[in-house]
Design an enzyme around this catalytic site. Structure first.
Site, PDB file in Angstrom:
ATOM      1  CG  ASP A   1      34.488  -6.926  16.479  1.00 29.16           C
ATOM      2  OD1 ASP A   1      33.790  -7.706  15.800  1.00 29.16           O
ATOM      3  OD2 ASP A   1      35.712  -7.080  16.632  1.00 29.16           O
TER       4      ASP A   1
ATOM      5  CG  HIS B   1      34.287 -10.291  13.631  1.00 29.17           C
ATOM      6  ND1 HIS B   1      34.598 -10.219  14.964  1.00 29.17           N
ATOM      7  CD2 HIS B   1      33.916 -11.568  13.410  1.00 29.17           C
ATOM      8  CE1 HIS B   1      34.423 -11.401  15.520  1.00 29.17           C
ATOM      9  NE2 HIS B   1      34.004 -12.241  14.603  1.00 29.17           N
TER      10      HIS B   1
ATOM     11  CD  GLU C   1      38.507  -9.482  14.632  1.00 32.15           C
ATOM     12  OE1 GLU C   1      37.458  -8.816  14.777  1.00 32.15           O
ATOM     13  OE2 GLU C   1      38.846 -10.385  15.410  1.00 32.15           O
TER      14      GLU C   1
ATOM     15  CG  ASP D   1      35.973 -18.036   9.810  1.00 32.97           C
ATOM     16  OD1 ASP D   1      35.321 -19.086   9.922  1.00 32.97           O
ATOM     17  OD2 ASP D   1      35.631 -16.978  10.355  1.00 32.97           O
TER      18      ASP D   1
HETATM   19  C1  GLP Z   1      33.520 -16.037  15.060  1.00 32.97           C
HETATM   20  C2  GLP Z   1      33.394 -16.508  13.613  1.00 32.97           C
HETATM   21  C3  GLP Z   1      32.345 -15.717  12.883  1.00 32.97           C
HETATM   22  C4  GLP Z   1      31.072 -15.667  13.696  1.00 32.97           C
HETATM   23  C5  GLP Z   1      31.336 -14.948  14.998  1.00 32.97           C
HETATM   24  C6  GLP Z   1      30.098 -14.801  15.870  1.00 32.97           C
HETATM   25  O1  GLP Z   1      34.365 -14.953  15.191  1.00 32.97           O
HETATM   26  N1  GLP Z   1      34.616 -16.438  12.893  1.00 32.97           N
HETATM   27  O2  GLP Z   1      32.126 -16.304  11.606  1.00 32.97           O
HETATM   28  O3  GLP Z   1      30.050 -15.024  12.977  1.00 32.97           O
HETATM   29  O4  GLP Z   1      32.306 -15.723  15.699  1.00 32.97           O
HETATM   30  O5  GLP Z   1      29.903 -15.956  16.615  1.00 32.97           O
HETATM   31  P1  GLP Z   1      28.586 -16.315  17.399  1.00 32.97           P
HETATM   32  O6  GLP Z   1      27.609 -16.762  16.373  1.00 32.97           O
HETATM   33  O7  GLP Z   1      28.997 -17.450  18.305  1.00 32.97           O
HETATM   34  O8  GLP Z   1      28.153 -15.113  18.138  1.00 32.97           O
END
Ligand code: GLP
Length: 245
Positions: free
Chosen positions: A136, A138, A143, A67
């Site tokens: 959440d 995702h 989402e 993304d």
């Molecule tokens: C963002 C990214 C996700 C990632 C998530 C969790 O929303 N788009 O790909 O998995 O954050 O991030 P973190 O690893 O910092 O908890």
């Protein structure tokens, strides 16, 4: 889903790096799906270490990131382009023309999503998709409530994701409100999936992803249906599943 437990974040990262490195060693031209966020940073550090030791050669590897924020140019320090450059690309030898990340600055986001899906198809799909997990549930930026049949698409971020990701920006108002993300269909088409989770703030989402109903309300739960998905989870993030087991 295969569940591999790890003591802590560092061990989770090392175990993940061995899985990724073994794919690249077995298939030097493999296609990797990459994630951002804090979770995979340790994995990327370990891959850099293995590369520097001469154990893994990435020169034949192709990558597709999950993304990118809409509205951020690749040069923006908060973009996932910059993140990938800083944490992985500048340290290893994946040729620049083999690295793909959606262009958040594209004028026509719909066309950019279609272009990205076509590029993945032309590469014959993703061999190993690395995933982190939002609080959440995702994955990528899919989402809660996302339609499982979506390919790469334009996503409106939830307030909870905007707040969770505000730590990477000067202030909350700077966090983009939308993003381009591979969809659940794109992710589920990967031949192998490696989901990483660390820390107690992920424990609830992990419980739902592993033991709950498969539902768009918790996008990661769809991974229960994938034929080759592995979760590496540290003690803190696995607290809820261990308690119930
Ligand atoms: C963002 C990214 C996700 C990632 C998530 C969790 O929303 N788009 O790909 O998995 O954050 O991030 P973190 O690893 O910092 O908890």
């Amino acid at each position: 889903m295969r569940i591999v437990t790890a003591k802590d974040y560092d061990q989770m990262s090392r175990k993940a790096s061995y899985i990724v490195a073994s794919r690249v060693i077995l298939n030097p031209k493999c296609v990797l799906g990459l994630a951002t966020g804090d979770t995979p940073k340790g994995l990327y550090n370990e891959l850099v270490r293995l590369f520097r030791a001469g154990d893994v050669d990435f020169s034949g590897v192709t990558t597709f990131n999950l993304d990118e924020y809409a509205g951020l140019s690749p040069e923006n320090p908060q973009s996932y382009h910059s993140y990938m450059e800083e944490h992985l690309f500048r340290h290893i030898n994946i040729p620049p023309e083999h690295r793909h990340i959606p262009n958040g600055a594209a004028q026509n986001i719909g066309a950019e999503c279609r272009r990205y899906e076509e590029l993945i198809e032309q590469a014959h799909g993703i061999d190993l998709q690395i995933l982190g997990l939002g609080r959440d549930g995702h994955i990528g930026f899919n989402e809660p409530d996302v339609k499982f049949e979506k390919g790469t698409h334009h996503v409106r971020l939830t307030q909870s994701t905007i707040e969770a990701n505000a730590r990477f920006f000067e202030n909350r108002d700077e966090v983009p409100k939308s993003a381009i993300s591979m969809g659940i269909k794109t992710i589920m088409s990967a031949r192998r999936i490696l989901l990483l989770a660390s820390g107690s703030e992920k424990a609830e989402a992990i419980r739902g992803a592993v033991m709950g109903a498969v539902t768009p309300d918790l996008p990661a739960s769809v991974l229960q249906l994938h034929p080759n998905a592995t979760l590496i989870v540290d003690e803190a993030a696995s607290a809820e599943i261990m308690r119930i087991k």
